[in-house]
Design a protein around this motif. Structure first.
Motif, mmCIF file in Angstrom:
data_model
loop_
_atom_site.group_PDB
_atom_site.id
_atom_site.type_symbol
_atom_site.label_atom_id
_atom_site.label_comp_id
_atom_site.label_asym_id
_atom_site.label_seq_id
_atom_site.Cartn_x
_atom_site.Cartn_y
_atom_site.Cartn_z
ATOM 1 N N GLY A 198 -19.132 49.707 44.731
ATOM 2 C CA GLY A 198 -18.873 48.554 44.084
ATOM 3 C C GLY A 198 -20.001 47.940 43.063
ATOM 4 N N MET A 199 -21.176 48.655 43.257
ATOM 5 C CA MET A 199 -22.363 48.153 42.156
ATOM 6 C C MET A 199 -23.221 49.524 42.018
ATOM 7 S SD MET A 199 -23.856 45.262 44.929
ATOM 8 C CE MET A 199 -22.336 44.590 44.832
ATOM 9 N N SER A 200 -24.039 49.268 41.083
ATOM 10 C CA SER A 200 -25.052 50.431 40.952
ATOM 11 C C SER A 200 -26.303 49.852 40.123
ATOM 12 C CB SER A 200 -24.695 51.774 40.592
ATOM 13 O OG SER A 200 -25.545 52.649 40.090
ATOM 14 N N GLU A 201 -27.511 50.334 40.209
ATOM 15 C CA GLU A 201 -28.761 50.121 39.298
ATOM 16 C C GLU A 201 -28.508 50.894 37.934
ATOM 17 O OE1 GLU A 201 -29.246 48.392 42.861
ATOM 18 O OE2 GLU A 201 -30.226 50.447 43.037
ATOM 19 N N ASN B 5 -21.146 45.961 47.995
ATOM 20 C CA ASN B 5 -19.890 44.954 47.568
ATOM 21 C C ASN B 5 -20.163 43.859 47.954
ATOM 22 O OD1 ASN B 5 -18.230 46.920 46.432
ATOM 23 N ND2 ASN B 5 -17.226 47.470 48.340
ATOM 24 N N ASP B 6 -21.402 43.302 47.958
ATOM 25 C CA ASP B 6 -21.434 41.692 48.360
ATOM 26 C C ASP B 6 -21.878 41.214 46.732
ATOM 27 O OD1 ASP B 6 -22.590 39.371 48.836
ATOM 28 O OD2 ASP B 6 -24.073 39.826 50.049
ATOM 29 N N VAL C 253 -36.508 41.554 46.368
ATOM 30 C CA VAL C 253 -35.803 42.289 45.538
ATOM 31 C C VAL C 253 -34.366 42.855 45.986
ATOM 32 C CG1 VAL C 253 -36.727 44.639 45.938
ATOM 33 C CG2 VAL C 253 -36.076 44.190 43.472
ATOM 34 N N VAL C 254 -33.503 42.726 45.095
ATOM 35 C CA VAL C 254 -32.058 43.237 45.532
ATOM 36 C C VAL C 254 -31.931 44.550 44.772
ATOM 37 C CG1 VAL C 254 -29.695 42.978 45.198
ATOM 38 C CG2 VAL C 254 -31.013 41.084 45.782
ATOM 39 N N LEU C 255 -31.418 45.596 45.729
ATOM 40 C CA LEU C 255 -31.237 46.910 45.345
ATOM 41 C C LEU C 255 -29.588 47.477 45.877
ATOM 42 C CD1 LEU C 255 -34.227 48.651 46.141
ATOM 43 C CD2 LEU C 255 -33.858 47.876 43.911
ATOM 44 N N SER C 256 -29.085 48.332 45.336
ATOM 45 C CA SER C 256 -28.043 48.535 45.647
ATOM 46 C C SER C 256 -27.979 50.426 46.037
ATOM 47 C CB SER C 256 -26.518 48.628 44.516
ATOM 48 O OG SER C 256 -27.040 49.003 43.331
ATOM 49 N N ASP C 257 -27.503 51.162 45.176
ATOM 50 C CA ASP C 257 -27.418 52.742 45.648
ATOM 51 C C ASP C 257 -28.498 53.569 45.363
ATOM 52 O OD1 ASP C 257 -26.980 52.326 42.820
ATOM 53 O OD2 ASP C 257 -25.661 53.937 42.716
ATOM 54 N N SER C 258 -29.662 52.888 44.671
ATOM 55 C CA SER C 258 -30.739 53.669 44.433
ATOM 56 C C SER C 258 -31.605 53.675 45.612
ATOM 57 C CB SER C 258 -31.569 52.792 43.259
ATOM 58 O OG SER C 258 -32.032 51.433 43.653
#
Length: 343
Positions: free
Chosen positions: A93-96, A288-289, A315-320
């Protein structure tokens, strides 16, 4: 992606390679045939989870299983191999990485009806006629769970691959090097080794630059957790304890404050335990938030006694933050959050 399946995988182990990848069977089925002569660089034989497999050409019908991961699909996209995918079950749903989430969303799903584990059941998998199936852990090839086994796939001339640290489903020892191994393996399987090596070199360079910048800094105590995610009985059941998260933190100049509370990748903590721990900074990993920053802000207000709350450090991250080709982004962003004056 996470759902109940993620809890099962993470707590028992979002991967045991020797040094390479995985494909057809060691009995020569689908191995070095006449086609190899027309495919420069082939045949390629690799070892994966104690099983040798041989490719006589680059796969062109790849099925990517869910596995509570985006490592495999992201690695293929980073190597320019998205056109080889006929069925992808991995979503985030998201990515850096700009454009990656959209690219993943646009991949074919194979019109598969997922099973109760939110993945591709046996008959559906065999019906896809894949020549390579990727799974984050050996769970995805367990016949008891209704999946096609590696032997069954080999019988229809399909190769299979379990990602690094996935052989025994225990991801607690995973490091960034496992992400590089996944890149190398896919580079070898698809004969794009130069591209894989280039990605690895660039990542190592960026990570080394961060390590050098923060090497003399004090290491803050960091809490790593998933936003609005429940994987256990307690209020804080999605707290990272071991695995690749700790390697990323260490290279960014931090330490996981909850590393010792669990023998597995994730800890299931009470609110009281969390409140009694000094947290210098938060790393919130979002799946997915749509409002991960709001979740981080809520935690800082809920625990005003934390140094993290007093200094507003998160800090907010996703797939990294996962196994995959972009760990250098996580190292860089965490390092800059923890040690802004070092850059």
């Amino acid at each position: 992606m996470f759902r109940k399946r993620h809890a099962a995988l993470a707590l028992t182990g979002a991967l045991c390679l020797v040094t390479t990848a995985c494909a057809g069977s060691s009995d020569g089925k689908g191995g070095a045939t006449a086609a190899a002569a027309d495919s420069p660089g082939y045949p390629v034989t690799i070892e994966n989870c104690g099983q040798k497999e041989t490719f006589d050409k680059a796969p062109d019908r790849v099925a990517v299983m869910n596995g509570a991961s985006v490592a495999e699909v992201s690695t293929l996209l980073a190597l320019g191999l998205g056109d080889r995918i006929v069925a992808n079950q991995q979503t985030y749903g998201m990515s850096e990485v700009p454009g990656r989430a959209k690219a993943i969303k646009g991949l074919p799903t194979g019109n598969v009806k997922q099973n109760d584990a939110f993945d591709i059941p046996r008959e559906a998998m065999l019906g896809l006629r894949p020549d390579l199936v990727l799974s984050t852990t050996a769970y995805g090839f367990d016949g008891k769970n209704g999946f096609a086994t590696r032997a069954q796939l080999a019988d229809v001339d399909a190769r299979s691959y379990v990602s690094p640290q996935g052989c025994d489903q225990d991801t607690s020892h995973m490091t960034i090097d496992d992400s590089y191994m996944l890149l190398r393996d896919m580079g070898k399987v698809f004969h794009v080794e130069d591209k894989a090596d280039k990605l690895i070199k660039a990542s190592r360079k960026r990570v080394a630059e961060v390590e050098q910048a923060v090497e003399s800094e004090k290491k803050p105590d960091v809490m790593v957790l998933f936003s609005n995610m429940s994987m256990g009985a307690n209020e804080f059941s999605s707290v990272a304890a071991k695995g690749i998260y700790n390697d990323i933190l260490a290279k960014a100049g931090g330490t996981n404050v909850f590393e010792s509370v669990s023998k597995t990748s994730f800890a299931d903590l009470s609110k009281e335990k969390v409140a009694a721990t000094d947290v210098d900074a938060l790393v919130v990993i979002s799946y997915n938030d749509p409002h991960p920053d709001a979740y981080a802000e809520k935690l800082l207000k809920e625990f005003p006694q934390w140094p993290a709350a007093k200094n507003h450090e998160y800090v907010v991250l996703s797939d990294s933050a996962y196994l995959g080709p972009s760990n250098d982004i996580a190292v860089d962003r965490i390092g800059r959050m923890l040690h802004p004056d070092a850059f």
